[in-house]
Design a protein around this motif. Sequence first.
Motif, PDB file in Angstrom:
ATOM      1  N   SER A  60       0.713  -1.217   0.166  1.00 44.07           N
ATOM      2  CA  SER A  60      -0.207  -0.029   0.064  1.00 44.07           C
ATOM      3  C   SER A  60       0.943   1.215  -0.067  1.00 44.07           C
ATOM      4  O   SER A  60       1.964   1.282   0.761  1.00 44.07           O
ATOM      5  N   HIS A  61       0.623   2.249  -0.843  1.00 48.40           N
ATOM      6  CA  HIS A  61       1.403   3.542  -0.873  1.00 48.40           C
ATOM      7  C   HIS A  61       0.310   4.682  -0.715  1.00 48.40           C
ATOM      8  O   HIS A  61      -0.867   4.661  -1.241  1.00 48.40           O
ATOM      9  N   ARG A  62       0.590   5.558  -0.032  1.00 51.19           N
ATOM     10  CA  ARG A  62      -0.014   6.877   0.042  1.00 51.19           C
ATOM     11  C   ARG A  62       0.893   8.039  -0.162  1.00 51.19           C
ATOM     12  O   ARG A  62       1.961   8.061   0.539  1.00 51.19           O
ATOM     13  N   PHE A  63       0.746   8.979  -1.088  1.00 52.65           N
ATOM     14  CA  PHE A  63       1.337  10.106  -1.300  1.00 52.65           C
ATOM     15  C   PHE A  63       0.915  11.345  -0.319  1.00 52.65           C
ATOM     16  O   PHE A  63       0.070  11.140   0.178  1.00 52.65           O
ATOM     17  N   GLY A  64       1.726  12.227  -0.721  1.00 49.06           N
ATOM     18  CA  GLY A  64       1.398  13.405   0.069  1.00 49.06           C
ATOM     19  C   GLY A  64       0.333  14.198  -0.285  1.00 49.06           C
ATOM     20  O   GLY A  64      -0.234  13.688  -1.291  1.00 49.06           O
ATOM     21  N   ARG A  65       0.114  15.315   0.200  1.00 52.31           N
ATOM     22  CA  ARG A  65      -1.163  15.979  -0.238  1.00 52.31           C
ATOM     23  C   ARG A  65      -1.275  16.573  -1.560  1.00 52.31           C
ATOM     24  O   ARG A  65      -0.274  17.178  -1.962  1.00 52.31           O
ATOM     25  N   TYR A  71       5.524  22.283  -6.736  1.00 54.83           N
ATOM     26  CA  TYR A  71       6.947  22.281  -6.165  1.00 54.83           C
ATOM     27  C   TYR A  71       7.091  20.554  -5.483  1.00 54.83           C
ATOM     28  O   TYR A  71       8.131  20.137  -5.677  1.00 54.83           O
ATOM     29  N   ASN A  72       6.240  20.421  -4.777  1.00 56.13           N
ATOM     30  CA  ASN A  72       6.228  19.172  -4.277  1.00 56.13           C
ATOM     31  C   ASN A  72       5.399  18.021  -5.220  1.00 56.13           C
ATOM     32  O   ASN A  72       5.181  16.747  -4.897  1.00 56.13           O
ATOM     33  N   PHE A  73       5.160  18.431  -6.423  1.00 58.66           N
ATOM     34  CA  PHE A  73       4.617  17.472  -7.620  1.00 58.66           C
ATOM     35  C   PHE A  73       3.326  16.847  -7.117  1.00 58.66           C
ATOM     36  O   PHE A  73       2.935  15.781  -7.217  1.00 58.66           O
ATOM     37  N   PHE A  74       2.628  18.043  -6.463  1.00 61.17           N
ATOM     38  CA  PHE A  74       1.234  17.667  -5.985  1.00 61.17           C
ATOM     39  C   PHE A  74       0.889  16.328  -5.157  1.00 61.17           C
ATOM     40  O   PHE A  74       0.131  15.411  -5.171  1.00 61.17           O
ATOM     41  N   GLY A  75       2.100  16.272  -4.301  1.00 61.96           N
ATOM     42  CA  GLY A  75       2.141  15.241  -3.202  1.00 61.96           C
ATOM     43  C   GLY A  75       3.021  14.174  -3.528  1.00 61.96           C
ATOM     44  O   GLY A  75       3.164  13.180  -2.806  1.00 61.96           O
ATOM     45  N   LEU A  76       3.394  13.862  -4.885  1.00 62.09           N
ATOM     46  CA  LEU A  76       3.856  12.730  -5.384  1.00 62.09           C
ATOM     47  C   LEU A  76       5.440  12.527  -4.917  1.00 62.09           C
ATOM     48  O   LEU A  76       6.287  11.328  -4.934  1.00 62.09           O
ATOM     49  N   ASP A  77       6.144  13.632  -4.377  1.00 58.95           N
ATOM     50  CA  ASP A  77       7.415  13.872  -3.991  1.00 58.95           C
ATOM     51  C   ASP A  77       7.462  12.883  -2.736  1.00 58.95           C
ATOM     52  O   ASP A  77       8.583  12.352  -2.207  1.00 58.95           O
ATOM     53  N   GLU A  78       6.352  12.729  -1.881  1.00 58.91           N
ATOM     54  CA  GLU A  78       6.289  12.240  -0.480  1.00 58.91           C
ATOM     55  C   GLU A  78       5.681  10.785  -0.872  1.00 58.91           C
ATOM     56  O   GLU A  78       4.846  10.658  -1.774  1.00 58.91           O
ATOM     57  N   SER A  79       6.116   9.812   0.085  1.00 60.78           N
ATOM     58  CA  SER A  79       5.351   8.617   0.128  1.00 60.78           C
ATOM     59  C   SER A  79       5.698   7.940   1.485  1.00 60.78           C
ATOM     60  O   SER A  79       6.521   7.904   1.975  1.00 60.78           O
ATOM     61  N   ASN A  80       4.340   7.221   1.678  1.00 62.95           N
ATOM     62  CA  ASN A  80       4.403   6.263   2.938  1.00 62.95           C
ATOM     63  C   ASN A  80       3.984   5.020   2.282  1.00 62.95           C
ATOM     64  O   ASN A  80       3.155   4.824   1.179  1.00 62.95           O
ATOM     65  N   ILE A  81       4.288   3.915   2.989  1.00 65.44           N
ATOM     66  CA  ILE A  81       4.359   2.713   2.387  1.00 65.44           C
ATOM     67  C   ILE A  81       3.883   1.583   3.416  1.00 65.44           C
ATOM     68  O   ILE A  81       4.644   1.837   4.520  1.00 65.44           O
ATOM     69  N   ARG A  82       3.085   0.746   3.266  1.00 66.27           N
ATOM     70  CA  ARG A  82       2.931  -0.281   4.229  1.00 66.27           C
ATOM     71  C   ARG A  82       3.064  -1.966   3.248  1.00 66.27           C
ATOM     72  O   ARG A  82       2.500  -1.817   2.419  1.00 66.27           O
ATOM     73  N   PHE A  83       3.810  -2.546   3.854  1.00 62.66           N
ATOM     74  CA  PHE A  83       4.028  -4.075   3.522  1.00 62.66           C
ATOM     75  C   PHE A  83       3.239  -4.949   4.318  1.00 62.66           C
ATOM     76  O   PHE A  83       3.290  -4.871   5.693  1.00 62.66           O
ATOM     77  N   GLY A  84       2.451  -5.969   3.850  1.00 62.42           N
ATOM     78  CA  GLY A  84       1.731  -6.918   4.637  1.00 62.42           C
ATOM     79  C   GLY A  84       1.566  -8.251   4.142  1.00 62.42           C
ATOM     80  O   GLY A  84       1.569  -8.375   2.908  1.00 62.42           O
ATOM     81  N   ARG A  99       4.004  -3.719   8.376  1.00 60.57           N
ATOM     82  CA  ARG A  99       4.764  -2.672   8.827  1.00 60.57           C
ATOM     83  C   ARG A  99       4.417  -1.290   7.911  1.00 60.57           C
ATOM     84  O   ARG A  99       4.968  -1.553   6.711  1.00 60.57           O
ATOM     85  N   SER A 100       4.334  -0.203   8.494  1.00 59.34           N
ATOM     86  CA  SER A 100       3.975   1.043   7.886  1.00 59.34           C
ATOM     87  C   SER A 100       5.344   1.799   8.098  1.00 59.34           C
ATOM     88  O   SER A 100       5.937   2.033   9.351  1.00 59.34           O
ATOM     89  N   PRO A 252      -2.710   7.571   6.949  1.00 58.93           N
ATOM     90  CA  PRO A 252      -2.321   6.254   7.596  1.00 58.93           C
ATOM     91  C   PRO A 252      -3.099   4.982   6.911  1.00 58.93           C
ATOM     92  O   PRO A 252      -4.138   5.381   6.573  1.00 58.93           O
ATOM     93  N   MET A 253      -2.615   4.001   6.995  1.00 57.02           N
ATOM     94  CA  MET A 253      -3.117   2.705   6.603  1.00 57.02           C
ATOM     95  C   MET A 253      -3.389   1.526   7.333  1.00 57.02           C
ATOM     96  O   MET A 253      -3.818   0.502   6.727  1.00 57.02           O
ATOM     97  N   ILE A 254      -3.685   1.817   8.437  1.00 60.40           N
ATOM     98  CA  ILE A 254      -4.213   1.091   9.351  1.00 60.40           C
ATOM     99  C   ILE A 254      -5.032   1.602  10.242  1.00 60.40           C
ATOM    100  O   ILE A 254      -5.455   2.646  10.522  1.00 60.40           O
ATOM    101  N   GLU A 255      -6.091   0.874  10.998  1.00 62.12           N
ATOM    102  CA  GLU A 255      -7.382   1.283  11.451  1.00 62.12           C
ATOM    103  C   GLU A 255      -7.118   2.357  12.470  1.00 62.12           C
ATOM    104  O   GLU A 255      -7.833   3.377  12.511  1.00 62.12           O
ATOM    105  N   LYS A 256      -6.170   2.163  13.645  1.00 63.56           N
ATOM    106  CA  LYS A 256      -5.962   3.225  14.529  1.00 63.56           C
ATOM    107  C   LYS A 256      -5.531   4.518  13.802  1.00 63.56           C
ATOM    108  O   LYS A 256      -6.016   5.449  14.458  1.00 63.56           O
TER     109      LYS A 256
END
Length: 294
Positions: A60-65, A71-84, A99-100, A252-256
């Motif tokens: 799972s990938h989620r980019f920035g806002r 300048y931040n390429f509409f959030g694509l310069d940032e990345s959060n990832i979860r492997f499960g 793991r996130s 975030p990509m988990i329930e909490k």
Amino acid sequence: MLLIFPSIAAYAQEDLLESLENEISSDKPDYITNTFKATRLVHGHTVETRSPGELIFLISHRFGRVNSGLYNFFGLDESNIRFGFDYSVTGWLALGVGRSSLDKVYDGFIKLRLLRQAKGPGSLPFSVTAFGSTAVTTLKLTQDSPDFPIENKLNYVAQLLIARKFNENLSLQLMPSVVHRNYVPQFTQENTTWAVGVGGRYKISRRAAITGEYYYRLNDTTTPGYYNSLSFGVDIETGGHVFQIVISNSRPMIEKGFIAETTGSWANNDVHLGFNISRVFFLKKSAIPSGSDW
């Protein structure tokens, strides 16, 4: 006469056996399958558990806002990832770990399929699955800050997933949820958040569907900067893969996280693009679908 009577007797015997088989099968419920195509709706889980011996590897990938601009390429310069990894022990029991990168969270969960939607004798109009997870946050406040005790890092989630498949195209799900965090960063936040989620899937073609989910917090609503999670997805099935394009105000990509800690607002265009990719592996020969070339 000798030729006719045996054929009549054989026909009568076959007709009797067919009637008995129909009578026996009519005593069993006709379970509804594939209420949802995947074990995830957008962020949250569905009522689905896979066949025994199936292992799902989920990225799972989620980019920035998006409103962060060019300048931040509409959030694509940032990345959060979860492997499960999700593994079906039986047809009604599934276990998973992940793991996130966001807050460096490790999580584990258990799913128990309690009831299945069925037609015929013993019919039931909906399916019910219980979900529970535990997560531990390992992010330090600063590089040199003292570490928290382990009990302060733990978070717990419990959900009841209630779903109904109305027809081949439409399925809906209700998700009453409770999130408990042993530690919250602001004194105005409550440690326990109660919420109810609603979601659904609408099939638009043989291999594509639109999904959506919304979580409404029943309490813990006075702290500014936190919002209810609203997410949409487009699912594309490609054989052993399910690819989902996501847009959400939750990072975030988990329930909490997405239930209790969503900091983006749709009204302010604080939305994130992202995607989920799931790959199925069959660890038992009995789990391989009949007629497939796996």
